[in-house]
Motif scaffolding. Structure first.
Motif, mmCIF file in Angstrom:
data_model
loop_
_atom_site.group_PDB
_atom_site.id
_atom_site.type_symbol
_atom_site.label_atom_id
_atom_site.label_comp_id
_atom_site.label_asym_id
_atom_site.label_seq_id
_atom_site.Cartn_x
_atom_site.Cartn_y
_atom_site.Cartn_z
ATOM 1 N N SER A 918 1.096 -1.235 -0.096
ATOM 2 C CA SER A 918 0.418 0.249 0.539
ATOM 3 C C SER A 918 0.765 0.946 0.031
ATOM 4 O O SER A 918 0.521 2.369 -0.397
ATOM 5 N N GLY A 919 2.232 0.989 0.676
ATOM 6 C CA GLY A 919 3.381 2.312 0.200
ATOM 7 C C GLY A 919 4.360 2.226 -0.811
ATOM 8 O O GLY A 919 4.883 2.835 -0.258
ATOM 9 N N CYS A 920 3.660 1.424 -1.356
ATOM 10 C CA CYS A 920 5.451 0.635 -2.351
ATOM 11 C C CYS A 920 4.465 1.030 -3.574
ATOM 12 O O CYS A 920 4.029 -0.017 -4.007
ATOM 13 N N PRO A 921 4.419 1.967 -4.707
ATOM 14 C CA PRO A 921 3.915 1.798 -5.920
ATOM 15 C C PRO A 921 4.246 0.731 -6.760
ATOM 16 O O PRO A 921 3.442 0.315 -7.388
ATOM 17 N N PHE A 922 6.428 0.324 -6.876
ATOM 18 C CA PHE A 922 5.765 -0.410 -7.610
ATOM 19 C C PHE A 922 5.876 -1.968 -6.956
ATOM 20 O O PHE A 922 6.300 -2.809 -7.884
ATOM 21 N N LEU A 923 5.634 -2.374 -6.340
ATOM 22 C CA LEU A 923 4.983 -3.007 -5.549
ATOM 23 C C LEU A 923 3.538 -3.470 -5.901
ATOM 24 O O LEU A 923 2.821 -3.689 -5.160
ATOM 25 N N GLY A 924 3.417 -4.046 -7.087
ATOM 26 C CA GLY A 924 1.862 -4.128 -8.027
ATOM 27 C C GLY A 924 0.550 -4.462 -7.483
ATOM 28 O O GLY A 924 0.147 -4.362 -6.680
ATOM 29 N N GLN A 925 1.637 -5.783 -7.313
ATOM 30 C CA GLN A 925 0.383 -7.089 -6.366
ATOM 31 C C GLN A 925 1.661 -7.752 -5.392
ATOM 32 O O GLN A 925 1.941 -8.454 -5.512
ATOM 33 N N VAL A 926 0.033 -8.530 -4.244
ATOM 34 C CA VAL A 926 1.063 -8.790 -3.314
ATOM 35 C C VAL A 926 -0.198 -10.383 -3.973
ATOM 36 O O VAL A 926 -1.829 -10.101 -2.994
ATOM 37 N N ARG A 927 -0.044 -11.735 -3.872
ATOM 38 C CA ARG A 927 -0.799 -12.745 -3.670
ATOM 39 C C ARG A 927 -0.405 -14.348 -3.152
ATOM 40 O O ARG A 927 1.068 -14.416 -2.485
#
Length: 1012
Positions: A918-927
């Motif tokens: 949520s605070g890291c724009p380049f971490l697009g998705q966690v799944r």
């Protein structure tokens, strides 16, 4: 003092004299007024306004030096720019009758070293190398000292600190400075006049070193601000560089090694220079402290003056933990010189001196058993349990061999040092610096040479030396060296006092017994040292792997003091340095390796992998070791059955039948027939045969980026392979459905029914095959897509796809090779998350916890169709040893509740990682599900453009924190996380904290255009 121009006045002067326009932004400065000029074309320059009180000649000297450096180092340094009249330092009038000097310089991009993370040893080495290049280039100039009276002049530092220290009001700071002054006076002053001199930059502080890049290539370094140049000792350039580098987050000794080895690479330092650098660096920090105290009184509003003071205070507070004398040895070693000054190396002295055997008799192969305790040695595992058990094993080994002594080796990486004191940051001390002689407690010990006791002390902490003696000896040149005897009987503490002398051969102590001897099996630790380095009552007997060569140079192999015939008999077996090239030669170059610097892994234990130097890494990607590397119960089952029988399935064996029954019981009806094989590839190959036998058709529908094995047929079924490098595409009997990726795929999370939409493509391909000459044999899909990038199937995907395939007579195969056996947490099998029951399920990898075992589970109807008269036989599929291992794995999963653990821990990690995202724009998705998780990295959050560079960077950086991760996905931009199911909670917490730190590192913040 600052000239104090307004921005408007500065802008007018800049346009009038240089013809430059743009936006000005104030920059910090101690004496000059500095601005960044951003021109309309997007370029930047530095605009400096210098008070008229400055020396014009000094400023011109500075310009000459910068021009010379620019010619030598290019864009790494700021270069001067002439005004409209060709002047580099024009003096211009100001309103009110005053004047000032103007200067414009090229802009060096980057952020200050003080703010750059990570400050790796490699970066600090390059910092030292850059300043070594600066020193070499400036040494070519014959210019006068531009600032002989500069307060920051290295030759005035001692006098300034000495004069100012009594004025420091804080007791802690004053005491620290007095300590530095005493050390400098003892080790710095006597050699100053013998050192080479030249012009030096003299201000490589952590705000004048700028760092840029560092994501796909190593960071680039730049240097600014040449206003403090002086003529002084050339090695002072290294000292100033080191001083400010010490303020970073790394350990002082690692920083010293990195910076000075880099400097020495570019500008060689003599022994005298190398030794002087350390006290001079400390004095520079002392000078910064007293200068700031004085200047802040004069300019209380100038925050720049205090910019480095907090980290300096932190460093000064750590001085009590450091033995400053050790820094001299480390600085010499970093510059390629012996750590201590000796007429000839200590190992040569030991060869020349005749010595009495410490054990009273020489140790030989006839009376001594070699006892390797290093990583990967079976006997090394003896020292991982209770001390009583360790002692019993050593005693048994001696008894069985008929020998009097057992010898533990020198320069061996060991895992037995588990006390907290051995842990130092990301590393642990594992490298043994002495020889161990195991013998019964009470065995007498003798002085090898004439000596004087310098230490008689009880180092009573757990896993320390216990009662300890240290003797000082003299070599043939009269130079001192020392021998240490640890793990002794406490009687020696009453017998001797420091200053007592003993002749060679005199009995000095006896081997002690646990727990009084540091709580080890009865043995002597014997070590020889060329210098004590300020250590008084103790001395390191075990070193960090990164400091191995430094400590080995100080502490050579003491084998001669035991009367051992040759050093080679006491050395651990060396693994060839060309292991990588030999591997590529004999195993083939397309057998891949992980990481830029491959690891040599020799042991596994639970969630950990251990390399050849004893470094422990949390294994974050090895779902093969499902219940943990070398789980004792699995190992016991393997050993026990191997000692009884291992044969093929042509004979009845209860272990095989029991295992097949237990496996089938784990599946829903009608999946009730099990066929055991050896590998996941064999399982999928057999599944394809079963499907074709049932349907009498050939065609298969697969999912894009799927991987199912390495046989020829399975490569045809695996788009990950046949559409990748070296592949030839899909054969005409294979149809590829799009990967059901709701993050970057055709149907995303905003689609009302993405699962159904993706399944329609499976249906369309199945219909096409059914109408073709190949017919439809079936559909194969992983229950969570692994090579696709840990893709969790959207709701309803398999339900709709299975229904469409079955309607046309096809068979549905669930590939559970990666995700089975409770890894997904909420269910034992991944397909259960979709609410479906396949016709065939393939199992592998975690099924045997690393043992070659795999299985196919299917329905009775399909099994009957396969039983067409052609015998199916697999020599090792289902052998008794493999069946015993499989049963043990199931036992551990059940008894240690690993499925519920995966659900709980995986859910917790998902929450933590989503908070990071949520605070890291380049971490697009966690799944993911359970302990099968993924993190997808992008360069553009809106377009979701994949960014492999960021994922690769993070994997390498997490390795430095002790976590092994890997990338996956069609664009290699997904970090996969599938650790052994026994991952400890505290390691999961440590992983999250390390990941949080890494995600904030400077190279990851680069603009999207520079990362793809």
């Amino acid at each position: 003092m600052h000239p104090c121009l307004s921005q408007d006045e500065a802008r007018r002067l800049l346009e009038k004299h240089y013809g430059l326009t743009g936006d000005l932004h104030a920059l910090p400065g101690e004496r000059d007024q500095n601005f960044q000029l951003q021109a309309p074309d997007g370029t930047s320059k530095v605009f400096k306004v210098v008070a008229a009180s400055a020396s014009a000649e000094s400023l011109r000297t500075e310009v000459q030096a910068m021009q010379h450096l620019g010619a030598r180092l290019g864009n790494s340094v700021s270069s001067p720019i002439a005004d409209l009249h060709g002047e580099f330092v024009p003096e211009v009038p100001r309103s009110g009758g005053n004047s000032c000097f103007l200067r414009v310089q090229t802009w060096v991009p980057g952020i200050p070293l003080a703010q750059f993370r990570p400050q790796t040893p490699e970066l600090l080495h390059e910092l030292g190398s850059l300043m070594g290049q600066v020193a070499s280039a400036l040494k070519e100039l014959d210019l006068p000292d531009p600032h002989p009276e500069l307060p920051w002049h290295p030759e005035q530092a001692f006098a300034t600190v000495q004069r100012s220290t009594p004025l420091i009001s804080e007791a802690f700071l004053r005491e620290s400075l007095e300590h530095l002054l005493a050390f400098y006076q003892q080790h710095g002053l006597p050699r100053q006049d013998d050192l080479p001199r030249s012009l030096i930059q003299n201000d490589a502080n952590d705000y004048n070193i700028l760092i840029s890049g560092g994501l796909k290539q190593p960071p680039e370094l730049g240097l600014i601000d040449f206003g403090d140049m002086v003529v002084s000792w050339t090695c002072a350039e290294a000292a100033v560089t080191l001083a400010y580098a010490l303020l970073g987050p790394g350990s002082p000794w690692a920083t010293l090694q990195a910076v000075l080895s880099g400097f020495h690479r570019s500008h060689a330092l003599s022994e005298a220079e190398a030794e002087f650098v350390w006290p001079m660096a400390l004095m520079r920090l002392g000078l910064s402290t007293v200068m700031a105290a004085r200047q802040i009184q004069e300019q209380p509003d100038n925050e720049y003056l205090l910019i480095s003071q907090q980290p300096i205070r932190v460093f000064l507070a750590r001085l009590k933990e450091l033995r400053l004398e050790e820094g001299l040895a480390r600085a010499r070693h970093a510059c390629g010189h012996p750590p201590t000054r000796r007429s000839f190396p200590l190992r040569n002295s030991l060869e020349r001196l005749g010595s009495h055997p410490v054990m009273g008799q020489p140790l030989t192969p006839d009376n001594t058993l070699l006892l390797p305790l290093g990583v990967g040695s079976p006997t090394g595992e003896w020292f991982r349990g209770e001390v009583a058990e360790q002692s019993a094993r050593v005693e048994s080994a001696l008894r069985e061999s008929g020998k009097s002594f057992a010898l533990g080796l020198y320069d061996e990486a060991r895992l037995c040092y588990t006390a907290p004191e051995f842990r130092q940051g990301p590393e642990s001390r594992t490298i043994h610096l002495g020889l161990d002689v195991f013998a019964p407690s009470g065995t007498p010990l003798h002085a090898p040479l004439d000596g004087v006791f310098v230490t008689v002390h009880d180092n009573a902490q757990e896993q320390n030396y216990g009662p300890t003696l240290m003797l000082e000896h003299r070599d043939s040149a009269g130079e001192p060296f020392y021998t240490l005897y640890g793990h002794l009987d406490p009687g020696c503490l009453e017998r001797w006092r420091p200053g007592d002398s003993v002749p060679a051969g005199a009995e000095i102590a006896h081997i002690g017994a646990p727990p009084r001897n540091g709580n080890w099996p009865s043995h002597l630790h014997l070590q020889v040292m060329s210098h004590r380095l300020g250590w008084e009552e103790d001395f390191p007997g075990v070193a960090l792997p990164s400091e191995r060569e430094f400590w080995k140079t100080l502490c050579p192999n003491p084998h001669l003091l035991l009367g051992l015939p040759e050093a080679s008999w006491t050395q651990p077996v060396e693994r060839p340095p060309d292991l990588l090239s030999r591997r590529r030669q004999v195993l083939g170059r397309n057998l891949s390796l992980s990481y830029q610097q491959p690891l040599t892994i020799l042991q596994g234990e639970g969630a950990y992998l251990i390399d050849s130097e004893g470094r422990r890494f949390v294994d974050g990607v090895n779902n093969v070791a499902h219940v943990g590397h070398c789980h004792p119960r699995v190992v016991h089952a393997l050993r026990q059955q191997s000692g009884l029988l291992n044969t093929n399935t042509r004979y009845l064996h209860p272990e095989l039948v029991e295992y097949a029954q237990r496996l089938c019981d784990r599946f829903p009806d009608p999946l009730n027939v099990c066929i055991l094989v050896c590998t996941g590839s064999e399982a999928n190959e057999l599944a394809l045969r079963l499907a074709r036998a049932k349907t009498q058709a050939q065609g298969m529908v697969v999912v894009d980026v799927g991987y199912h094995g390495h046989t020829n047929t399975l490569i045809d079924l695996s788009p990950y392979k046949h559409n990748g490098p070296g592949g030839r595409g899909a054969p005409n009997w294979v149809r590829t459905a799009p990967m059901p990726d709701v993050f970057r795929g055709q149907y995303r999370e905003d689609h009302p029914e993405p699962g159904k939409a993706y399944a329609l493509h499976v249906a369309e391909h199945a219909q096409a095959l059914e109408k073709s000459g190949h017919g439809l044999a079936g559909f194969i899909c992983e229950s969570i897509l692994s090579c696709g990038g840990q893709i969790v199937l959207p709701e309803g995907y398999l339900r709709e796809a299975y229904a469409a395939v079955r309607q046309l007579g096809g068979v549905c195969i669930a590939d559970e090779v990666q995700v089975g056996f409770g890894r997904v947490g909420k269910a034992f099998w991944g397909f259960e998350l979709q609410g479906v029951v396949p016709d065939i399920v393939t199992l592998g990898k975690p099924i045997g916890n690393g043992h070659p075992l795999a299985a196919v589970v299917t329905t009775e109807a399909i099994a009957e169709a396969f039983a067409n008269g052609m015998e199916y036989f697999n020599t090792f599929g289902g052998n008794p040893v493999s069946a015993a291992v499989g049963n043990a794995v199931l036992d551990v999963i059940e008894q240690e509740a690993l499925q519920s653990r995966a659900e709980r821990l995986g859910a917790s990690l998902l929450v933590r990682w989503k908070e990071l995202a949520s605070g890291c724009p380049f971490l697009g998705q966690v799944r993911g599900e359970g302990l099968f998780l993924g993190m997808e990295f992008v360069s553009d959050p809106q377009q979701r453009t994949p960014c492999a560079a960021r994922a690769t960077y993070i994997v390498e950086r997490m390795k430095a924190y002790g976590f092994l991760l890997s990338t996956d996905g069609p664009d290699h931009n997904v970090i996969k996380f599938k650790p052994p199911m026994v991952l400890p909670d505290f390691e999961a917490e440590r992983l999250c904290k390390a990941l949080e730190q890494v995600l904030q590192e400077a190279p990851l913040q680069l603009p999207a255009s520079r990362t793809t």
